[in-house]
Design a protein around this motif. Structure first.
Motif, PDB file in Angstrom:
ATOM      1  N   ALA A 106       1.518   2.402  -4.714  1.00 33.03           N
ATOM      2  CA  ALA A 106       1.422   0.965  -4.988  1.00 33.03           C
ATOM      3  C   ALA A 106       1.081   0.744  -6.451  1.00 33.03           C
ATOM      4  CB  ALA A 106       0.374   0.312  -4.097  1.00 33.03           C
ATOM      5  N   VAL A 107       1.659  -0.307  -7.015  1.00 28.84           N
ATOM      6  CA  VAL A 107       1.366  -0.720  -8.380  1.00 28.84           C
ATOM      7  C   VAL A 107       0.731  -2.099  -8.295  1.00 28.84           C
ATOM      8  CG1 VAL A 107       2.295  -1.198 -10.667  1.00 28.84           C
ATOM      9  CG2 VAL A 107       3.330   0.602  -9.253  1.00 28.84           C
ATOM     10  N   VAL A 108      -0.525  -2.196  -8.749  1.00 32.51           N
ATOM     11  CA  VAL A 108      -1.302  -3.427  -8.620  1.00 32.51           C
ATOM     12  C   VAL A 108      -1.636  -3.960 -10.013  1.00 32.51           C
ATOM     13  CG1 VAL A 108      -3.403  -4.458  -7.675  1.00 32.51           C
ATOM     14  CG2 VAL A 108      -2.284  -2.579  -6.454  1.00 32.51           C
ATOM     15  N   LYS A 134      -9.399 -10.349  -7.733  1.00 34.11           N
ATOM     16  CA  LYS A 134      -8.041 -10.441  -7.206  1.00 34.11           C
ATOM     17  C   LYS A 134      -7.394  -9.062  -7.102  1.00 34.11           C
ATOM     18  CE  LYS A 134      -3.617 -12.792  -8.038  1.00 34.11           C
ATOM     19  NZ  LYS A 134      -2.891 -13.734  -8.946  1.00 34.11           N
ATOM     20  N   THR A 135      -7.585  -8.252  -8.148  1.00 38.49           N
ATOM     21  CA  THR A 135      -7.033  -6.898  -8.136  1.00 38.49           C
ATOM     22  C   THR A 135      -7.703  -6.044  -7.063  1.00 38.49           C
ATOM     23  OG1 THR A 135      -6.447  -7.004 -10.477  1.00 38.49           O
ATOM     24  CG2 THR A 135      -6.718  -4.811  -9.530  1.00 38.49           C
ATOM     25  N   PHE A 149      -1.653   2.793  -8.752  1.00 44.62           N
ATOM     26  CA  PHE A 149      -1.636   2.598 -10.196  1.00 44.62           C
ATOM     27  C   PHE A 149      -1.980   1.137 -10.469  1.00 44.62           C
ATOM     28  CE2 PHE A 149       1.350   6.133  -9.611  1.00 44.62           C
ATOM     29  CZ  PHE A 149       0.877   7.042 -10.557  1.00 44.62           C
ATOM     30  N   VAL A 150      -2.820   0.901 -11.459  1.00 42.95           N
ATOM     31  CA  VAL A 150      -3.134  -0.459 -11.892  1.00 42.95           C
ATOM     32  C   VAL A 150      -2.502  -0.678 -13.257  1.00 42.95           C
ATOM     33  CG1 VAL A 150      -4.993  -2.003 -12.664  1.00 42.95           C
ATOM     34  CG2 VAL A 150      -5.241  -0.707 -10.543  1.00 42.95           C
ATOM     35  N   VAL A 185      -4.871   3.857 -14.718  1.00 43.35           N
ATOM     36  CA  VAL A 185      -4.659   2.519 -15.259  1.00 43.35           C
ATOM     37  C   VAL A 185      -3.617   2.637 -16.361  1.00 43.35           C
ATOM     38  CG1 VAL A 185      -5.718   0.529 -16.369  1.00 43.35           C
ATOM     39  CG2 VAL A 185      -7.052   1.884 -14.744  1.00 43.35           C
ATOM     40  N   LEU A 186      -2.523   1.889 -16.226  1.00 46.30           N
ATOM     41  CA  LEU A 186      -1.415   1.951 -17.188  1.00 46.30           C
ATOM     42  C   LEU A 186      -1.474   0.721 -18.089  1.00 46.30           C
ATOM     43  CD1 LEU A 186       1.457   2.951 -14.720  1.00 46.30           C
ATOM     44  CD2 LEU A 186      -0.276   4.407 -15.779  1.00 46.30           C
TER      45      LEU A 186
END
Length: 282
Positions: A106-108, A134-135, A149-150, A185-186
């Motif tokens: 998942a990408v959040v 929210k995240t 991944f965030v 974290v990207l």
């Protein structure tokens, strides 16, 4: 195996056409699972810059998620900045801060931009409690065992080389994300790639930064990150037109801005491709 292409800081208005064409060709020929764009689509958030950025993004024809960067907020229209800052990006609104659910991955998104701050430099990041909540709620709703991944625009660190905070609330956010076992974290913003691990009170967390596909280079040529996830292992390759090896493209620490190094104390990637002057901003 899941393969993600992580790009950032396109800066349409001062984009690099050759770099954009090179990246688009790779996407078309290799078909990654998704493209993650961590902000600064434009240079000055002008309508024509957003139009060009949207044209290019829509041409990629793979799943895309887009973060908003500080350059994507109106610069010259304070009414628009405060009351409808994202109006010019509504054409791709479905992609903005979009959560991606891939197989086991998942990408959040995490918002780090702000319309205004209690400091002079509004280009820097700010993680508000509302944005973090929210995240975190999105993360907590994911199935157990999901690799997370965030994505955000600003690196989530607070110590700059000149003692100024880069992202307010960043340390708090890193601790919270580490406590949930977030894989990485990207981010973008600093225009050079990095792959660092931050130790927090709640455990370590990986921070992965992408370079730029614009002419606003810092100490490396235009590039993007190819991220491969295989059986829990995350491999990052910094791909660039010059085929420079990944270790030579990555800076050893995070600088406080996205300008070419002008101070010997600022981090420079081993390739050391620092431009003699910063490209003009019109």
């Amino acid at each position: 195996m899941t393969r993600l292409f992580h790009i950032s800081d396109l800066h349409f208005g001062l984009e690099d056409p050759a770099a954009l064409a090179w990246f688009a060709h790779i996407v078309k020929s290799e078909q990654p699972d998704a493209v993650l764009i961590t902000g600064d689509l434009t240079m000055r958030a002008r309508a024509q810059e957003f139009a060009a950025a949207c044209d290019w993004i829509e041409s990629l024809a793979v799943p895309v998620t887009v973060e908003v960067g500080n350059h994507d907020l109106p610069y010259f229209n304070p009414v628009a900045r405060f009351f409808y800052p994202y109006r010019r990006i509504r054409r791709i609104e479905r992609l903005v801060e979009r959560e991606l659910d891939l197989e086991g991955v998942a990408v959040v998104p995490l918002k780090t931009t702000a319309r205004a701050q209690w400091r002079f430099d509004w280009s820097k990041g700010w993680v508000t409690r509302h944005a973090l909540d929210k995240t975190m709620a999105a993360i907590d709703a994911l199935p157990r065992g999901t690799t997370i991944f965030v994505t955000a625009h600003h690196p989530l660190v607070e110590a700059g080389t000149r003692g100024r905070a880069l992202t307010r609330g960043g340390e708090m956010a890193l601790r919270a994300l580490a406590s949930r076992g977030v894989a990485a974290v990207l981010t973008g913003h600093v225009h050079d790639a990095f792959d660092l691990t931050k130790e927090t009170r709640d455990g370590p967390i990986r921070m992965i930064g992408a370079g730029t596909l614009s002419r606003r280079v810092r100490s490396t040529p235009p590039s993007f990150n190819e991220i491969r996830l295989n059986a829990g292992d995350i491999m990052v390759r910094v791909r660039n037109i010059g085929a420079i090896p990944t270790p030579d493209m990555q800076i050893p620490s995070i600088p406080p801005d996205a300008l070419p190094p002008r101070d010997p104390a600022e981090p420079v990637a081993p390739v050391g491709a620092v431009p003699p002057v910063d490209p003009p901003v019109h």
